[in-house]
Design an enzyme around this catalytic site. Sequence first.
Site, mmCIF file in Angstrom:
data_model
loop_
_atom_site.group_PDB
_atom_site.id
_atom_site.type_symbol
_atom_site.label_atom_id
_atom_site.label_comp_id
_atom_site.label_asym_id
_atom_site.label_seq_id
_atom_site.Cartn_x
_atom_site.Cartn_y
_atom_site.Cartn_z
ATOM 1 N N LYS A 70 0.679 -0.945 -0.106
ATOM 2 C CA LYS A 70 -0.478 0.137 -0.046
ATOM 3 C C LYS A 70 0.862 1.238 0.013
ATOM 4 O O LYS A 70 2.250 1.647 0.449
ATOM 5 C CB LYS A 70 -0.893 0.060 1.347
ATOM 6 N N PRO A 128 10.519 -5.243 1.321
ATOM 7 C CA PRO A 128 10.716 -4.862 2.721
ATOM 8 C C PRO A 128 10.956 -4.734 3.743
ATOM 9 O O PRO A 128 9.213 -3.991 3.799
ATOM 10 C CB PRO A 128 12.498 -4.554 1.911
ATOM 11 N N MET A 129 11.252 -5.218 5.094
ATOM 12 C CA MET A 129 10.266 -5.000 6.555
ATOM 13 C C MET A 129 10.873 -3.290 6.740
ATOM 14 O O MET A 129 12.091 -2.421 6.077
ATOM 15 C CB MET A 129 11.131 -5.622 7.643
ATOM 16 N N SER A 168 9.584 -0.751 5.328
ATOM 17 C CA SER A 168 9.344 0.505 4.658
ATOM 18 C C SER A 168 9.006 1.132 4.462
ATOM 19 O O SER A 168 8.206 1.964 3.394
ATOM 20 C CB SER A 168 10.194 -0.495 2.980
ATOM 21 N N GLY A 169 6.935 0.713 5.149
ATOM 22 C CA GLY A 169 5.753 2.046 4.720
ATOM 23 C C GLY A 169 5.022 1.241 3.569
ATOM 24 O O GLY A 169 4.481 2.324 3.548
ATOM 25 N N LEU A 170 5.754 -0.030 3.454
ATOM 26 C CA LEU A 170 4.735 -0.285 2.227
ATOM 27 C C LEU A 170 3.062 -1.033 2.857
ATOM 28 O O LEU A 170 2.571 -1.764 2.215
ATOM 29 C CB LEU A 170 6.064 -0.747 1.253
ATOM 30 N N GLY A 171 3.403 -1.566 4.042
ATOM 31 C CA GLY A 171 2.312 -2.015 4.873
ATOM 32 C C GLY A 171 2.510 -3.672 4.811
ATOM 33 O O GLY A 171 1.995 -4.693 4.192
ATOM 34 N N GLY A 172 3.819 -4.690 4.148
ATOM 35 C CA GLY A 172 3.870 -5.710 3.664
ATOM 36 C C GLY A 172 3.537 -6.833 5.280
ATOM 37 O O GLY A 172 2.786 -7.378 4.690
ATOM 38 N N SER A 174 -0.712 -6.197 5.216
ATOM 39 C CA SER A 174 -0.719 -7.296 3.921
ATOM 40 C C SER A 174 -1.024 -8.634 3.994
ATOM 41 O O SER A 174 -2.024 -9.410 3.749
ATOM 42 C CB SER A 174 -0.338 -6.410 3.203
ATOM 43 N N ASP A 194 -3.323 -1.242 10.425
ATOM 44 C CA ASP A 194 -3.133 -1.196 9.040
ATOM 45 C C ASP A 194 -3.575 -2.455 8.368
ATOM 46 O O ASP A 194 -4.209 -2.764 7.690
ATOM 47 C CB ASP A 194 -1.646 -1.069 8.606
#
Length: 295
Positions: free
Chosen positions: A25, A108-109, A111-115, A118, A150
């Site tokens: 995200k 990557p952890m 990172s602000g991408l919500g991995g 998700s 999130d």
Amino acid sequence: MQHYHFSHSLLAQQEKPYRFPCPAKLNLFLYINGKRQDGYHELQTLFQFVDFGDWLDIEVREDNEICLTPELPSLKNEDNLVYRAAKLLQQKTNCALGANLTLDKILPMGSGLGGGSSNAATALVALNYLWNTQLSTKQLAKLGLMLGADVPIFVHGHAAFAEGVGEKITYCEPKEKWYVVLKPNVSISTATVFSDPDLIRNTPKQSLEQLLNQKYANDCEKVVLNHYPEVEEILHRLLQYAPSRLTGTGACVFAEFNDEESAQLAFQTIPKNYFGFVAQGLNKSPLHNMLAKIS
């Protein structure tokens, strides 16, 4: 570069284990409106998915064992959000089935991408389908909130405007632009950013309509740039091509483009020593698109 594309025939013939997407995200904007007495921050943020992320392979077991592979170097399985999501769903529904879970970790952890969020949401949504536990999206989102702020966004599977501490969600239809997403070689702790005395915490609340019709920004950006020159350097590089900003508390930054060609041209100029990708924004999660085709 691996994107999420599904055809009906492919899914109908899919061999077990089933393969489910865990999309990244972006926070297209993020404003901090205040700090509550319990220490949490009041936010206004706009989430959109992108056509890129991790994969979770799931094989149903007849016993109630949950097996997760591979174990991540810095994280015990019992602490992994995927494992915790599966156990939580199992316990809350008294499900007698188990699962073999294989996480193909691409994002990557830190990172602000919500991995991680998700991954947890995909485990909840996909196992609810495979185990036939029949919880509603609302019930699954409630379980998701127990795992992370999130997670409900990914469970709902729709681009959304979130308020409060992230619990008030309004579905949204922002433009599905193309993004160049880059991660400098640093990891950023969300807690560190939110505890920084210089963090902007008093942005006035506005209506969604007002926020959508003005220039987007991220209140965490200034603090992150002050502490991490690597993030500042990569952001300046992207700003030469297009409007760019931080997602979440970083470390990833993204630039937005109206078409894929412009995004790819900019991406090709970036040194290859960064994690990065080009992907389109999606208002419906690839996970939910896939489930709609197979259910």
